[in-house]
Write a protein that holds these residues in place. Sequence first.
Motif, PDB file in Angstrom:
ATOM      1  N   LEU B  27      -1.421   7.947  -3.134  1.00 50.12           N
ATOM      2  CA  LEU B  27      -1.888   6.616  -2.734  1.00 50.12           C
ATOM      3  C   LEU B  27      -2.797   6.046  -3.814  1.00 50.12           C
ATOM      4  O   LEU B  27      -3.488   6.793  -4.519  1.00 50.12           O
ATOM      5  CB  LEU B  27      -2.650   6.702  -1.415  1.00 50.12           C
ATOM      6  N   ASP B  30      -6.352   7.190  -3.492  1.00 51.18           N
ATOM      7  CA  ASP B  30      -6.600   8.551  -3.989  1.00 51.18           C
ATOM      8  C   ASP B  30      -6.563   8.599  -5.512  1.00 51.18           C
ATOM      9  O   ASP B  30      -7.292   9.374  -6.141  1.00 51.18           O
ATOM     10  CB  ASP B  30      -5.590   9.528  -3.384  1.00 51.18           C
ATOM     11  N   ASN B  42     -13.916   3.193  -0.206  1.00 50.83           N
ATOM     12  CA  ASN B  42     -13.937   4.113   0.934  1.00 50.83           C
ATOM     13  C   ASN B  42     -12.669   3.960   1.772  1.00 50.83           C
ATOM     14  O   ASN B  42     -12.133   2.857   1.893  1.00 50.83           O
ATOM     15  CB  ASN B  42     -15.168   3.841   1.806  1.00 50.83           C
ATOM     16  N   GLY B  44     -11.093   4.180   5.383  1.00 50.72           N
ATOM     17  CA  GLY B  44     -11.554   4.169   6.776  1.00 50.72           C
ATOM     18  C   GLY B  44     -10.487   4.489   7.794  1.00 50.72           C
ATOM     19  O   GLY B  44     -10.783   5.035   8.848  1.00 50.72           O
ATOM     20  N   CYS B  45      -9.227   4.122   7.543  1.00 52.77           N
ATOM     21  CA  CYS B  45      -8.220   4.358   8.587  1.00 52.77           C
ATOM     22  C   CYS B  45      -6.920   4.933   8.051  1.00 52.77           C
ATOM     23  O   CYS B  45      -6.125   5.460   8.810  1.00 52.77           O
ATOM     24  CB  CYS B  45      -7.944   3.073   9.366  1.00 52.77           C
ATOM     25  N   GLU B  46      -6.661   4.796   6.766  1.00 52.38           N
ATOM     26  CA  GLU B  46      -5.433   5.317   6.149  1.00 52.38           C
ATOM     27  C   GLU B  46      -4.169   4.745   6.776  1.00 52.38           C
ATOM     28  O   GLU B  46      -3.097   5.316   6.640  1.00 52.38           O
ATOM     29  CB  GLU B  46      -5.400   6.859   6.188  1.00 52.38           C
ATOM     30  N   HIS B  47      -4.293   3.624   7.501  1.00 54.45           N
ATOM     31  CA  HIS B  47      -3.059   2.966   7.913  1.00 54.45           C
ATOM     32  C   HIS B  47      -3.127   1.440   7.792  1.00 54.45           C
ATOM     33  O   HIS B  47      -2.436   0.724   8.497  1.00 54.45           O
ATOM     34  CB  HIS B  47      -2.567   3.435   9.277  1.00 54.45           C
ATOM     35  N   VAL B  49      -5.383  -0.967   8.394  1.00 55.92           N
ATOM     36  CA  VAL B  49      -5.935  -1.911   9.364  1.00 55.92           C
ATOM     37  C   VAL B  49      -7.394  -2.262   9.091  1.00 55.92           C
ATOM     38  O   VAL B  49      -7.782  -3.424   9.173  1.00 55.92           O
ATOM     39  CB  VAL B  49      -5.793  -1.371  10.812  1.00 55.92           C
ATOM     40  N   CYS B  50      -8.219  -1.282   8.724  1.00 55.47           N
ATOM     41  CA  CYS B  50      -9.671  -1.526   8.737  1.00 55.47           C
ATOM     42  C   CYS B  50     -10.187  -2.266   7.515  1.00 55.47           C
ATOM     43  O   CYS B  50     -11.230  -2.900   7.563  1.00 55.47           O
ATOM     44  CB  CYS B  50     -10.435  -0.219   8.948  1.00 55.47           C
ATOM     45  N   ILE B 139     -12.936  -4.569   9.118  1.00 51.64           N
ATOM     46  CA  ILE B 139     -13.692  -4.205  10.315  1.00 51.64           C
ATOM     47  C   ILE B 139     -15.038  -3.596   9.923  1.00 51.64           C
ATOM     48  O   ILE B 139     -15.105  -2.733   9.058  1.00 51.64           O
ATOM     49  CB  ILE B 139     -12.904  -3.211  11.191  1.00 51.64           C
TER      50      ILE B 139
END
Lengths: 793, 164
Positions: B27, B30, B42, B44-47, B49-50, B139
């Motif tokens: 990713l 990473d 950072n 936060g959700c790895e999908h 959204v955040c 978020i």
Amino acid sequence: MTESGGFPYPGGGRFVGARVKRAEDPRLLTGEARYAADIQLPGMLAVAFVRATEAHARIESIDVTEALSLPGAVAVLTAADLDVAPVPLPFEFDGLAAPPQPALARNKVRFLGEPVAVVVAENRYQAEDIADRVRVRYDRLGVVVSPEAARAADAPLLFEDLGTNVLFERTESAGDVEGAFAEAAHVFRKTFHTNRFVACPMEGRGVVAHYEPRADHLKVWSSTQTPFLLRTTLAAVLPYPEHRLQVIVPEVGGGFGAKMSTYPEEVAVAAASLKLGRPLSWIEDRRENLLAANHAKEQQITLELALDTEGQILALRAEHVGDAGAYNFNSTSCLIEPFIGARNLPGVLRLRNYEWTVVSVATNRSPVGAFRAVGSTPGSTTRDAFLDEIARQLGIDVVKFFRKNMIRADEMPYHQATGQVYDSGDYIGSLDQAVELVDYAGFRRRQEEARSEGRYLGIGFSPFVEATGWGSEIAKSQGLPFSSHDNASVSVDPSGMVTVATSMASQGQGHETSFAQVAADVLGVDVATVRVTQGDTDVSPYGMGTFASRSAIIGGGSVLLAAEEVRKKVLAIAAKTLEASAEDLEIADGRVAVKGAPQRGLSYPEVAAIAHWDLGVRSDDDGHRLAATRFYDPPATFSNGCFVALVEVDPELGTVKLEKIVGVEDCGRVINPMIVEGQSHGAVAQAVGGALLEHMVYDENGGLITSTFMDYLLPTALDVPPIEIAHMETLAPHTAGGFKGMGEGGLMSAPGAIVCAVVDALSPFGAVLEELPLGPEQVARMAGSLATEGGHS
Amino acid sequence: MTPPEERIVRIEVNGRPTSALVEPRTLLCDYIRNHVGLTGTNVGCEHGVCGACTVRIDGDIARSCITFAAQVDGGKVETVESIAPSTDELHPIQRAFEAEHGLQCGFCTPGFLITTQALLERNPDPSETEIREFLSGNICRCTGYVGIVNAVKRAARDLRDRGT
């Protein structure tokens, strides 16, 4: 609000009460801050957990053969490999069956997502691949996903040895409840079921453990709120000598209670590092966080209220049934929702006769634990909705109803029926200020006009009282008798700079700023010359850490007391050097001088140099070393306030538009109003989520439907309205500095305000609260736009 | 299982050329954190959204947790570390977040700063509604967005004043 000079230190008072910019911010704004995921150690390996894919099953076998053949595989450890004790109860609790959660599941899994094995690999991608190939064979058992199902006679048992899924049941009472009900003019009864929602800090949990066998030193970095409790717990369960165990808290991305308890994963990662002698890093992903970090807030609450003809409350009965989830995973986690909920439900009400029943039931769902305003959110929300509904039925304005039944300022200190002694505050004054801030009369006119145009506005009030600063006394009065040990050290180094070390740990609350403000004012120095360190058990004195609005009172109080000791030493050194009496000296702006003769004085660097190096002044008994450590276990103190929500509801679409939320908060002496307001704002945003959006939904097999942010909805900038916070300042009469805790009131009280506002908006439709949260479907149903049907699980 | 074939990816990060031999599934977040060593971004959700992991790719804001590093091969990425003009100085957007208490735990903050920077380049004088809409993909769990919205307003004002 405290103006400068309001703090009782001559020459001080410059910083306490001021909007001092945060010492933390520059590193957080530039990417320099280091969270757990940012820690890199030479030779560090990555951990992933194999988690239960069944909600309730016997483990038949675990086959790691294929997994260990994958690239990067170092080890796969199961309960058989990691022989650690479960986390013990911190204190005896009568009548509590407290099956603790093991670090890794042994023989049986009891909720979806429960850790079953630890995978260690060269990197995280590989660790996750390997975890997918660990073959666990399960023999499925019956699943219970609600307390009702778990209490049924033929329910499958989570813990066969107990013979029941009921972990705790107790009824307590005060006054003459039966007599009061017999005399009542009106009796109302209703059952509420609140939604399960979670703290969900933006940073998940993270643990880095590094065991160095020859140094015999175990270092654990964890995103915990309680570094010393984690150290003590790890030492007991691994076991490992506590004096060789160091816990370090890196930057932490939010906690809100969910990082308070010692988790099985923290124990497992530390145990795996001990076994392998390698540094290991586990960084939780969001799915794990939603599945396996503690859940919160769900209770079934039945209330029964007795009133006289004038609308005066005579008595209250409450039954709180908590869904503990699959384990009392640590401490008394299975109790805290219903137990604290029932104790605090009366809140601001003048209540002589109260009977409360607490039930905690194990189910095949994620274990429940702390989340901001523990227990009190469901209690407060249902109480407000209940009183609101009753007032409407009786044709009494809800504000008048509250005022009639709230504790008055002249009744302080007030002995609540539950045994708590409210120390101070003007609760009705807070309500009145809130009423004024929202122009209540004007709102009612506006509401009438809007209705004539087919628009539905609503308003809801929620006055609250908040038990803060959990020391031994308040814990005892809450019925959860743990004793507190918190300390702070203050020292002045040879160059005259000040270091504060505290047992608290910050997850964004700005301790480094607030504690520096307190120390600077007591010592009479510039806040820029004070540095606060926390979160390293090798550096700070012992203490319980940050939870339950403790930090301002106990952290701030212990810093204040230690700084007072150092101040005395500074004065003694200066008095000896200046050949004056200490009483004739004053400290201001970093300088100690004879009152009325400012030229006869010494700067802090001069005093510090003398104290350290001048053999003529320095005493042999260490009496003049400019350092002190002070213990503080404060008496109980209660904050109070009131939140008001103003909404507009579309009865057909079921949408709720929050116009604004107004709060009045009285947390005693305010250290930094900017930080205090920020805490309230954040609590209110979580209240918006809890009232309207957030809900952990399970299917009948114990499968969690809401395991991503696509399904578990957190409020965005479009969901949270403008928030206005006004301060009242009733100094705590018994705590050091007059501080009271704060930060939880918004999540205790604003959900009730929002719910009542929605009901108020829909009152022309005869709406009452049926289920939470108030999503579009529920709201449309309340308005009669959708047929009523069974609720969700 | 055969390990996936690694390939060399070259990305200009904050004006500096970087390259690494990575698996195709690596990713972007990473790559930035582990291979370039910049940990301000950072996750936060790895999908997706955040919004905590938001960076700029060739100027556009994007979620580095749902972008493969290989997709950005040959491109330019900017992270939170690029915002401050020097070690001693904060950017007006950062100063505004500091002054308005637009952050508490700081975990979502890099994503908010990057998003704010993109908003103010595109719209130097946004209304409160425009600010809330533009930031609604990020978020924050700490601030209730009060300090953040005020910070964006202040930053817009400061940048406009500086521009004249």
